[in-house]
Write a protein that holds these residues in place. Structure first.
Motif, mmCIF file in Angstrom:
data_model
loop_
_atom_site.group_PDB
_atom_site.id
_atom_site.type_symbol
_atom_site.label_atom_id
_atom_site.label_comp_id
_atom_site.label_asym_id
_atom_site.label_seq_id
_atom_site.Cartn_x
_atom_site.Cartn_y
_atom_site.Cartn_z
ATOM 1 N N ALA A 5 0.729 -1.225 0.026
ATOM 2 C CA ALA A 5 0.033 0.071 -0.009
ATOM 3 C C ALA A 5 0.857 1.313 0.093
ATOM 4 O O ALA A 5 0.392 2.150 -0.745
ATOM 5 C CB ALA A 5 -0.956 -0.089 1.004
ATOM 6 N N LYS A 6 2.018 1.264 0.895
ATOM 7 C CA LYS A 6 2.804 2.203 0.709
ATOM 8 C C LYS A 6 3.547 2.560 -0.541
ATOM 9 O O LYS A 6 3.518 3.806 -0.957
ATOM 10 C CB LYS A 6 3.902 2.291 1.736
ATOM 11 N N LYS A 7 3.945 1.531 -1.128
ATOM 12 C CA LYS A 7 4.534 1.763 -2.538
ATOM 13 C C LYS A 7 3.644 2.247 -3.432
ATOM 14 O O LYS A 7 3.832 3.049 -4.364
ATOM 15 C CB LYS A 7 5.226 0.388 -2.923
ATOM 16 N N GLY A 8 2.387 1.716 -3.496
ATOM 17 C CA GLY A 8 1.282 1.945 -4.389
ATOM 18 C C GLY A 8 0.970 3.453 -4.289
ATOM 19 O O GLY A 8 0.866 4.126 -5.167
ATOM 20 N N LEU A 9 0.864 4.027 -3.003
ATOM 21 C CA LEU A 9 0.442 5.300 -2.598
ATOM 22 C C LEU A 9 1.422 6.350 -3.331
ATOM 23 O O LEU A 9 1.450 7.325 -3.904
ATOM 24 C CB LEU A 9 0.307 5.799 -1.268
ATOM 25 N N LYS A 10 2.739 5.817 -3.156
ATOM 26 C CA LYS A 10 3.911 6.665 -3.482
ATOM 27 C C LYS A 10 3.810 6.912 -5.022
ATOM 28 O O LYS A 10 4.099 7.913 -5.540
ATOM 29 C CB LYS A 10 5.186 6.059 -3.257
ATOM 30 N N LYS A 11 3.532 5.992 -5.576
ATOM 31 C CA LYS A 11 3.464 5.938 -7.178
ATOM 32 C C LYS A 11 1.994 6.698 -7.868
ATOM 33 O O LYS A 11 2.175 7.687 -8.491
ATOM 34 C CB LYS A 11 3.397 4.625 -7.920
ATOM 35 N N ILE A 12 1.335 6.553 -6.935
ATOM 36 C CA ILE A 12 0.091 7.191 -7.247
ATOM 37 C C ILE A 12 -0.044 8.729 -7.139
ATOM 38 O O ILE A 12 -0.606 9.681 -7.868
ATOM 39 C CB ILE A 12 -1.390 6.802 -6.546
ATOM 40 N N ARG A 13 0.670 9.213 -6.043
ATOM 41 C CA ARG A 13 0.710 10.462 -5.711
ATOM 42 C C ARG A 13 1.319 11.258 -6.790
ATOM 43 O O ARG A 13 1.002 12.392 -7.085
ATOM 44 C CB ARG A 13 1.754 10.674 -4.292
ATOM 45 N N ARG A 52 -5.262 4.782 3.093
ATOM 46 C CA ARG A 52 -4.745 6.129 2.196
ATOM 47 C C ARG A 52 -4.507 5.585 0.548
ATOM 48 O O ARG A 52 -4.916 6.359 -0.129
ATOM 49 C CB ARG A 52 -3.340 6.556 2.639
ATOM 50 N N TYR A 53 -3.978 4.421 0.396
ATOM 51 C CA TYR A 53 -3.669 3.935 -0.850
ATOM 52 C C TYR A 53 -4.961 3.843 -1.531
ATOM 53 O O TYR A 53 -5.203 4.006 -2.620
ATOM 54 C CB TYR A 53 -3.150 2.484 -0.858
ATOM 55 N N LEU A 54 -6.306 3.336 -1.064
ATOM 56 C CA LEU A 54 -7.318 2.895 -1.599
ATOM 57 C C LEU A 54 -8.106 4.222 -1.984
ATOM 58 O O LEU A 54 -8.701 4.441 -3.005
ATOM 59 C CB LEU A 54 -8.367 2.256 -0.749
ATOM 60 N N VAL A 55 -8.275 5.206 -1.109
ATOM 61 C CA VAL A 55 -8.685 6.550 -1.397
ATOM 62 C C VAL A 55 -7.931 7.116 -2.738
ATOM 63 O O VAL A 55 -8.465 7.598 -3.539
ATOM 64 C CB VAL A 55 -8.752 7.398 -0.189
ATOM 65 N N ALA A 56 -6.584 7.151 -2.611
ATOM 66 C CA ALA A 56 -5.774 7.631 -3.977
ATOM 67 C C ALA A 56 -6.104 7.008 -5.111
ATOM 68 O O ALA A 56 -6.283 7.595 -6.224
ATOM 69 C CB ALA A 56 -4.429 7.801 -3.439
#
Length: 290
Positions: free
Chosen positions: A30-38, A249-253
């Motif tokens: 989730a952390k890795k995914g959020l970093k990319k999505i940001r 956080r990841y899911l919302v993003a």
């Protein structure tokens, strides 16, 4: 996973939605995914700002300690500050109470090309006031002098008003995405205990947190009813498992990015032909300057 499964429909039941998805996605992923999505969201924000046709309203609701503040910080970290505005709605001021309950939310809507984040939203007016109907008396509504005067159809009327409000703004270029951070009662207990145990978190705790926690069942009942009545195709509710902050956080993003990608017309504006045709000339004029 299929994120459409997190979208609430007409027959929404809170009990059918998980508070924890750690069996399907790890916090590390989730952390890795959020970093990319940001990064992708930041690029899209820039395009939307230039396009200047749509605005985006992100609505966040959830019980105390659900993680709204930190979610805003983490999801929108890479945004250009000029293109995102966060509004946190607390107890209405005396000035706000001189208007109808939707007024303060309407004047806080983002401009075209910008993102607006409502940390607590217009839904407080069918949640907190439902649990504490005495708060309605501050609104000086004609015909309501005491809680006993609140008619049976009052809340259904407010759901209709909110739906009409969201229908109006979406028909005029507002993209509305609503997220309920679905926290378990056990995890809320753990987070409240951390506030008490960690000295640098003590300031977050209020005895009122425990008073509201005692009303948990009422809040869940009214959240369910509000979501059932106001999750519409133009302004859907997404029910986000919130026991893990990293996963929520990841899911919302991810949902925000996926939904905005559906708008294929969002592009950088094209230069007028007369400017486009003379770009080389303008560049030469600048480079030839002495």
């Amino acid at each position: 996973m299929n994120l459409n499964k997190l979208k609430a429909g007409k027959n929404f039941k809170l009990e059918n939605f998980p508070t924890d998805l750690s069996d399907l996605i790890t916090e590390e992923d989730a952390k890795k995914g959020l970093k990319k999505i940001r990064k992708e969201l930041a690029k899209l924000q820039d395009v939307m700002y230039a396009h200047n046709r749509y605005a985006v309203l992100i609505c966040l609701q959830g019980i105390d300690t659900a993680g709204k503040d930190s979610l805003i910080r983490e999801v929108f970290m890479k945004f250009n500050a000029r293109g995102v505005e966060v509004q946190s709605f607390k107890t209405p001021t005396s000035k706000e109470l001189e208007h109808d309950y939707l007024w303060r939310h309407a004047i806080a809507l983002p401009e075209k090309g910008k993102f607006g984040v409502f940390n607590r939203t217009h839904y407080e007016n069918v949640l907190v006031t439902r649990v504490h109907p005495e708060y309605l008396l501050n609104e000086n509504i004609p015909g309501i002098e005491s809680v006993k005067d609140v008619p049976k159809h009052f809340w259904e009327m407010r759901y209709d008003q909110i739906n009409n409000f969201e229908k109006q703004i979406t028909e005029n270029g507002m993209i509305v995405l609503k997220f309920y951070l679905n926290l378990s009662k056990e995890e809320q207990k753990n987070r409240l205990l951390r506030r008490l145990e960690k000295a640098d978190h003590n300031w977050k705790f209020s005895p009122g947190d425990l008073e509201e926690r005692a009303l948990w069942d009422k809040y869940m009942e009214y959240y369910q009813e509000a979501i059932q009545n106001t999750s519409k195709p133009n302004a859907p509710w997404h029910i986000i498992p919130a026991d893990s902050k990293d996963i929520s956080r990841y899911l919302v993003a991810k949902i925000i990015l996926d939904e905005l990608k559906k708008y294929k017309d969002i592009q950088y504006p094209e230069l007028p032909d007369e400017v486009q045709d003379h770009l080389k000339k303008y560049k030469k004029m600048l480079t030839d300057e002495k």
